[in-house]
Design a protein around this motif. Structure first.
Motif, short mmCIF file in Angstrom:
data_model
loop_
_atom_site.label_atom_id
_atom_site.label_comp_id
_atom_site.label_asym_id
_atom_site.label_seq_id
_atom_site.Cartn_x
_atom_site.Cartn_y
_atom_site.Cartn_z
N GLU A 107 45.61 33.44 44.75
CA GLU A 107 45.32 32.69 43.53
C GLU A 107 44.16 31.73 43.70
N LYS A 108 43.98 31.20 44.90
CA LYS A 108 42.90 30.26 45.14
C LYS A 108 41.60 30.95 45.53
N GLU A 109 41.68 32.15 46.09
CA GLU A 109 40.49 32.84 46.60
C GLU A 109 40.30 34.17 45.88
N PRO A 110 39.29 34.29 45.03
CA PRO A 110 39.05 35.57 44.36
C PRO A 110 38.39 36.57 45.31
N LEU A 111 38.45 37.83 44.92
CA LEU A 111 37.79 38.89 45.68
C LEU A 111 36.36 39.03 45.19
N VAL A 112 35.40 38.79 46.07
CA VAL A 112 33.98 38.83 45.73
C VAL A 112 33.40 40.13 46.28
N GLU A 113 32.70 40.88 45.41
CA GLU A 113 32.13 42.17 45.79
C GLU A 113 30.69 42.25 45.30
N ARG A 114 29.88 43.00 46.01
CA ARG A 114 28.49 43.21 45.64
C ARG A 114 28.31 44.66 45.17
N VAL A 115 27.55 44.83 44.10
CA VAL A 115 27.28 46.17 43.56
C VAL A 115 26.16 46.81 44.38
N LEU A 116 26.48 47.93 45.03
CA LEU A 116 25.48 48.64 45.83
C LEU A 116 24.66 49.61 44.99
N SER A 117 25.29 50.25 44.01
CA SER A 117 24.57 51.20 43.16
C SER A 117 25.41 51.48 41.93
N VAL A 118 24.74 51.91 40.88
CA VAL A 118 25.39 52.36 39.64
C VAL A 118 24.94 53.79 39.41
N ASP A 119 25.88 54.74 39.49
CA ASP A 119 25.54 56.16 39.48
C ASP A 119 26.23 56.88 38.34
#
Length: 298
Positions: A107-119
């Motif tokens: 609840e305190k720490e969200p999951l952070v992700e980076r977009v590598l590509s949009v296909d």
């Protein structure tokens, strides 16, 4: 001299031990020379596309972001009989296993992700985004205007006041304000998105009462969901998909669509225009069963 040929009765011949062993293990509809313990296409009738991957020996319990070859049926079942006359041919395709869940670490720490590509994906109308967090990569439904290098977050906390969500971020329905546009909506919490996953699809939060949130789906139907169900802010990608025009019969065959004359299509009263009343709201709740000993004790 006339010779009479004596025919043996079934009771006169005793089955050998080998035949008895095969008959006990043999499945219905399987030949005697087929291994009964192995999965065979002539016996298995699949009802989901995942069965095509299981028959190739692919373990679906282990996730992979590598595209997998997707076999074609040609409109035929496993017995070779034509089931759909409008399916056949087409270019070779590869399926990408999409992860429809958007959960945070806590609840305190969200999951952070980076977009590598949009296909582009040939088996779906919406575009897919390859995102990474640490050493983990996965495919998700790309939101509108998502591009390479974007940072997306997944939250599971429901604050006291509604949040102004960024497009592409995931929040519980209870954390979003009334009127928010969302896609990839969960039917049940922690089970992955089920609604509004096609190109340009989106739902609108209509009402929030206690632990329930009413969402208007792209079909116009109102559904009542739990406030803990996750949804992604914004619309799904490729919003101009409905404007796409095939343009030629050759391109239609490239998609695996065979021609068909309109004279052979049945027309019923369903094709007319009728005044239909608004359908009632559907409430999705998980049904919980009592343990067996409690059912008998009561």
């Amino acid at each position: 001299m006339s010779s009479r040929r004596r025919f043996k009765r079934a009771s006169d011949t005793k089955p050998s031990e080998d035949n008895v062993e095969i008959q006990t293990l043999r499945k219905p509809g399987m030949a005697h020379d087929v291994d009964p313990n192995a999965i065979h296409p002539a016996v298995v009738r699949y009802t989901q596309p995942k069965m095509k991957l299981k028959l190739q020996g692919i373990d679906l319990t282990k996730y992979t972001h590598v595209p997998i070859p997707y076999p074609k049926t040609g409109g035929r079942n496993w017995h070779g009989q034509v089931q759909n006359k409008r399916v056949g041919g087409g270019a070779k395709q590869r399926i990408r296993l999409v992860d429809y869940t958007r959960n945070a670490i806590s609840e305190k720490e969200p999951l952070v992700e980076r977009v590598l590509s949009v296909d582009y994906d040939p088996l779906r109308s919406a575009d897919l985004a390859l995102v990474a967090s640490g050493n983990n990569k996965r495919w998700i439904i790309a939101s509108d205007n998502m591009k390479k290098g974007d940072i997306i977050k997944s939250h599971i906390k429901i604050p006291q006041y509604p949040v102004a969500a960024k497009t592409g971020d995931a929040h519980p329905l209870g954390a979003l304000p009334v009127g928010a546009v969302v896609h990839n909506i969960e039917m049940y919490e922690k089970e992955g998105g089920s609604f509004a996953r096609a190109a340009g699809a989106s739902g609108t939060i209509k009402l929030k009462v206690n632990d329930k949130v009413t969402v208007t789906l792209p079909s116009g139907r109102d559904v009542q969901l739990s406030k803990f169900c996750m949804a992604t802010s914004g619309k799904a990608s490729n919003i101009d998909h409905y404007k796409e025009h095939i343009g030629s019969a050759q391109r239609s065959r490239h998609f695996g669509i065979r021609p068909c004359s309109g004279l052979f299509k049945k027309k019923t009263g369903y094709h007319g225009r009728k005044m239909k009343r608004v359908k009632p709201v559907i409430t999705y709740e998980k049904k919980t069963r009592k343990p067996l000993h409690e059912m008998f004790d009561s």
